[in-house]
Each structure stands twice: as C-alpha cells, then as structure tokens.
Design a protein around this motif. Structure first.
Motif, PDB file in Angstrom:
ATOM      1  N   LEU A   1       0.727  -1.384   0.115  1.00 48.18           N
ATOM      2  CA  LEU A   1       0.270   0.158  -0.364  1.00 48.18           C
ATOM      3  C   LEU A   1       0.349   1.058   0.119  1.00 48.18           C
ATOM      4  N   ALA A   2       2.123   0.943   0.983  1.00 51.33           N
ATOM      5  CA  ALA A   2       2.825   2.573   1.158  1.00 51.33           C
ATOM      6  C   ALA A   2       3.344   2.143  -0.272  1.00 51.33           C
ATOM      7  N   ALA A   3       3.806   1.326  -0.768  1.00 49.95           N
ATOM      8  CA  ALA A   3       4.633   1.735  -2.581  1.00 49.95           C
ATOM      9  C   ALA A   3       3.429   1.622  -3.888  1.00 49.95           C
ATOM     10  N   ASP A   4       3.040   1.143  -3.661  1.00 51.09           N
ATOM     11  CA  ASP A   4       1.125   1.415  -4.599  1.00 51.09           C
ATOM     12  C   ASP A   4       1.045   3.305  -4.064  1.00 51.09           C
TER      13      ASP A   4
ATOM     14  N   GLY B   1      -3.181  11.104   2.683  1.00 55.73           N
ATOM     15  CA  GLY B   1      -4.506  10.708   1.835  1.00 55.73           C
ATOM     16  C   GLY B   1      -4.162   9.930   0.926  1.00 55.73           C
ATOM     17  N   VAL B   2      -3.341   9.350   0.663  1.00 54.52           N
ATOM     18  CA  VAL B   2      -4.121   8.295  -0.704  1.00 54.52           C
ATOM     19  C   VAL B   2      -3.507   6.785  -0.060  1.00 54.52           C
ATOM     20  N   VAL B   3      -2.116   6.858   1.215  1.00 54.95           N
ATOM     21  CA  VAL B   3      -2.602   4.928   1.771  1.00 54.95           C
ATOM     22  C   VAL B   3      -3.599   5.004   2.122  1.00 54.95           C
TER      23      VAL B   3
ATOM     24  N   ALA C   1      -4.679  15.356   5.838  1.00 58.04           N
ATOM     25  CA  ALA C   1      -4.707  14.361   5.537  1.00 58.04           C
ATOM     26  C   ALA C   1      -5.885  13.096   4.557  1.00 58.04           C
ATOM     27  N   LEU C   2      -6.956  13.145   5.455  1.00 60.90           N
ATOM     28  CA  LEU C   2      -7.808  12.515   5.473  1.00 60.90           C
ATOM     29  C   LEU C   2      -8.868  13.192   4.633  1.00 60.90           C
ATOM     30  N   GLY C   3      -8.736  14.653   4.280  1.00 56.43           N
ATOM     31  CA  GLY C   3      -9.629  15.363   3.235  1.00 56.43           C
ATOM     32  C   GLY C   3     -11.000  15.470   4.445  1.00 56.43           C
TER      33      GLY C   3
ATOM     34  N   LEU D   1       1.998   9.330  -6.463  1.00 64.47           N
ATOM     35  CA  LEU D   1       2.683  10.238  -5.630  1.00 64.47           C
ATOM     36  C   LEU D   1       4.301  10.909  -7.019  1.00 64.47           C
ATOM     37  N   TRP D   2       4.962   9.810  -7.540  1.00 67.65           N
ATOM     38  CA  TRP D   2       5.694   9.744  -8.525  1.00 67.65           C
ATOM     39  C   TRP D   2       5.391  10.219  -9.500  1.00 67.65           C
TER      40      TRP D   2
END
Length: 176
Positions: free
Chosen positions: A38-41, A65-67, A138-140, A46-47
């Motif tokens: 999940l962190a890598a995704d 937020g993405v995580v 972070a959570l929107g 982000l990249w």
C-alpha cells in the motif's frame, strides 16, 4: 544512469517517508504483508504527480491521504469477499466462550474493531502525533470531524481495552 533533480527529490522523499507510510498502512489494515504494498502504491501515485506535488505545501499529507484511501478500498474489498464466501459456506451459529482476553488487551485487535475513519484519526493523532489540522488534511475531512472521530474512537478503545490501555494508545506505547 543519469538522475535528474526531480528524481533525486522524489528519491529523498521516498527514503524519508516510506517506512512511516507503511507503518500507517499496517495500523489501518492490520496486514503486515499488505502495508508495504500500500505504501509503495501510494508512492507510485505520488511519483506520477510529482511535478505538481513537490511544489505543494505538504506532499506528505497527500501521501497519507492516498494510503488511507488505498487501505479503505482494501478493507472494503476484503469485507465484500468475506460476505460472498459467507453466503456460500455459512455455518450454523457458533458458540462463544466469552471474550478472548489476550485479544481485548491487544491494541492492534482493538484498533481493528474501530470503524475506518475513527481508526485513521486515532492513529494519525496519537501514533503519528499529527495535529488536528494535518490529520484533517491527510484524510480530506474537516478539523471538527477529526476532533469528533478521534474522541469517539478513543472512547471506544477505552471501552474495549480499559482506561489504562487506552491511555497507552494516547501516548503511543500500545501501537508499536
């Protein structure tokens, strides 16, 4: 291999924040194996937007937020799958022999029992020591929602774990 400034910046961001994002994912999902994925995704996402995000005020908040969104979707998918399986393989009522005291004491198990938003707020506020504003970012969600969800989440943890163990969550001793 030639590395441009943009790549070097992102590499530095990755190195500084990957472990924290994986820990956040683990605390949200309870799945050690999935946390790194999940962190890598999230970092891949982000990249792909790094040109815009590196100039943003807080790219780490965006990453969190993405995580959180990826973890929420993973939990939802797992829940849907369990429901499908239960439809086909439902068993009769199971007897319970009282609560599993070891699980009640386990903060990880108690966090799993919280609804996702409460869990995310409690984790970001207490395990990561983020401000209400940073948690909201972070959570929107609004700062008021962070206050409410954190308060309700801590009250539920206190009911599950007892006041002493819930206090350990607040100080970060029970989540590592």
């Amino acid at each position: 291999m030639v590395v441009d400034h943009r790549s070097a910046e992102f590499h530095d961001f990755f190195e500084r924040h990957h472990a924290e994002l994986a820990r956040f994912a683990w605390l949200l999902t309870g799945e050690a194996g999935a946390a790194d994925d999940l962190a890598a995704d999230a970092l891949v996402a982000l990249w792909q937007r790094w040109d815009r995000l590196r100039a943003a005020e807080n790219p780490l908040a965006y990453a969190r937020g993405v995580v959180a969104n990826l973890a929420r979707e993973r939990i939802r998918s797992a829940t849907r799958e369990r429901r499908r399986i239960a439809l086909f393989f439902s068993r009769g009522p199971q007897q319970t022999h009282g609560p599993d005291l070891a699980a009640v004491v386990d903060v990880r198990a108690a966090l799993d029992r919280l609804p996702f938003r409460k869990r995310a707020c409690v984790i970001l506020r207490h395990a990561f020591d983020l401000s209400e504003k940073d948690t909201a970012l972070a959570l929107g969600i609004s700062v008021g929602a962070v206050k409410s969800q954190t308060s309700k989440g801590m009250a539920e943890l206190e009911r599950i774990l007892g006041p002493q163990a819930a206090g350990d969550v607040m100080t970060g001793r029970g989540t590592r």
